[in-house]
Write an enzyme that holds these catalytic residues in place. Structure first.
Site, mmCIF file in Angstrom:
data_model
loop_
_atom_site.group_PDB
_atom_site.id
_atom_site.type_symbol
_atom_site.label_atom_id
_atom_site.label_comp_id
_atom_site.label_asym_id
_atom_site.label_seq_id
_atom_site.Cartn_x
_atom_site.Cartn_y
_atom_site.Cartn_z
ATOM 1 N N ASP A 8 -1.076 -6.076 -0.322
ATOM 2 C CA ASP A 8 -1.480 -5.469 0.952
ATOM 3 C C ASP A 8 -2.986 -5.266 0.989
ATOM 4 O O ASP A 8 -3.578 -4.775 0.019
ATOM 5 C CB ASP A 8 -0.824 -4.077 1.099
ATOM 6 N N ASP A 11 0.849 -1.202 0.000
ATOM 7 C CA ASP A 11 0.000 0.000 0.000
ATOM 8 C C ASP A 11 0.882 1.248 0.000
ATOM 9 O O ASP A 11 0.378 2.374 -0.046
ATOM 10 C CB ASP A 11 -1.014 -0.016 1.146
ATOM 11 N N SER A 12 2.214 1.045 0.005
ATOM 12 C CA SER A 12 3.138 2.160 -0.249
ATOM 13 C C SER A 12 2.918 2.719 -1.652
ATOM 14 O O SER A 12 3.450 3.779 -1.984
ATOM 15 C CB SER A 12 4.591 1.711 -0.071
ATOM 16 N N GLU A 32 8.984 -4.381 10.613
ATOM 17 C CA GLU A 32 9.457 -3.091 10.088
ATOM 18 C C GLU A 32 10.018 -2.211 11.200
ATOM 19 O O GLU A 32 9.370 -1.976 12.224
ATOM 20 C CB GLU A 32 8.287 -2.374 9.372
ATOM 21 N N GLU A 73 -1.563 -5.597 8.520
ATOM 22 C CA GLU A 73 -0.773 -4.987 9.600
ATOM 23 C C GLU A 73 -1.471 -5.179 10.946
ATOM 24 O O GLU A 73 -2.656 -4.846 11.080
ATOM 25 C CB GLU A 73 -0.607 -3.486 9.334
HETATM 26 O O1 KIV Z 1 3.563 -1.138 1.688
HETATM 27 C C1 KIV Z 1 4.738 -1.506 1.720
HETATM 28 O O2 KIV Z 1 5.554 -1.229 0.825
HETATM 29 C C2 KIV Z 1 5.171 -2.318 2.859
HETATM 30 C C3 KIV Z 1 6.646 -2.588 2.997
HETATM 31 C C4 KIV Z 1 7.350 -1.387 3.460
HETATM 32 C C5 KIV Z 1 6.906 -3.760 3.863
HETATM 33 O O3 KIV Z 1 4.377 -2.731 3.650
#
Ligand code: KIV
Length: 273
Positions: A92, A53-54, A191, A124
């Site tokens: 995610d 979700d980044s 993380e 998460e």
């Molecule tokens: O969303 C993401 O890129 C992540 C990584 C930083 C593990 O959860």
């Protein structure tokens, strides 16, 4: 497979990741959000591709991961899956799609699996989200956990500082990791936590532990692909190793194109019909 840097081109499965942990082979994981990048990342031998979700930050320019929606994540994951032959693809579950109601969480996870063709979902949190994780696992969907700095909770933390430095938070993280492994998560991302704590969890939990800013003892590592390729100049935490400076490479190339067009140098006689 043509163009692949690794010899073993069999599709990576959750079972193979477990075998990698047992035999001490490190797991390489990177994010991707689109077809073209996923094809390169997969071909270079990355074992697990995370449709993180980044994407909310890297692709949409948001400050946090909170605004990205389920439909947007599905769009990114579907594009990634089209570019991947070997890696295990994890998507995610975005903010708000699993924290409210466990039944809703299963429905949303089923949508991700059905509409994208990815192999697993990532969520998460620890024991607070265990009921949702259990139902999703019961539906036959592999789940990767995520503990430590969990960016969907950034407004609760109020800072991106290292997590679990204090004894009580470290103890909770250890018991959360144990609970996630016991319920059946196939891997856990840790993380931005102290390396010693990540090492303790890696040694005490039977499932693969993938670190980001969690030291070298983890079973594998994950980075955001835009960060490690140097496309995101403003972001340079201690844990990030830059393998290229694509911001500069791309700016130079595009600048040269602009010059060539303006000078009438592009296209030349060989570049026309
Ligand atoms: O969303 C993401 O890129 C992540 C990584 C930083 C593990 O959860």
């Amino acid at each position: 497979m043509a163009g692949y840097l690794v010899e073993d081109t069999r599709k990576v499965t959750t079972h193979r990741l477990f075998e990698m942990k047992q035999s001490g082979k490190k797991i390489a994981m990177l994010t991707s959000y689109d077809f073209s990048m996923a094809r390169i990342v997969d071909g270079a031998g990355v074992d697990v591709i995370l449709v993180g979700d980044s994407a909310s930050n890297t692709m949409a320019g948001n400050v946090t991961t909170l605004p990205i929606t389920l439909d947007q994540m599905i769009y990114h994951a579907r594009s990634v899956v089209r570019g991947v032959k070997r890696a295990l693809v994890v998507c995610d579950m975005p903010f708000g799609t699993y924290q409210i109601d466990p039944q809703d969480a299963v429905r949303n996870a089923v949508r991700i699996m059905q509409e994208t063709g990815c192999d697993a979902v990532k969520m998460e949190g620890g024991v607070e989200i265990l009921p949702a994780i259990k139902l999703i696992l019961d539906a036959g969907i592999p789940v990767c956990g995520h503990l430590g700095l969990t960016p969907q909770s950034i407004n609760k933390f109020g800072t991106y500082a290292v997590r679990a430095k204090e004894e009580n938070e470290a103890a909770k993280l250890c018991s959360d990791a144990k609970a996630l492994a016991e319920v059946g998560c196939f891997a856990i991302v840790l993380e931005k936590i102290p390396a010693k704590l990540a090492e303790k969890v890696t040694k005490s939990v039977p499932v693969p532990i993938i670190g980001i800013g969690a030291g070298g003892a983890c079973d594998g590592q994950v980075l955001v692909v835009h960060d490690m390729l140097g496309m995101n100049q403003g972001f340079s935490p201690k844990f990030l190793r830059r393998y290229a400076n694509l911001f500069e490479v791309m700016t130079d190339a595009i600048g040269q194109y602009v010059t060539d067009v303006k000078d009438g140098d592009f296209p030349n006689e060989n570049e026309q019909y």
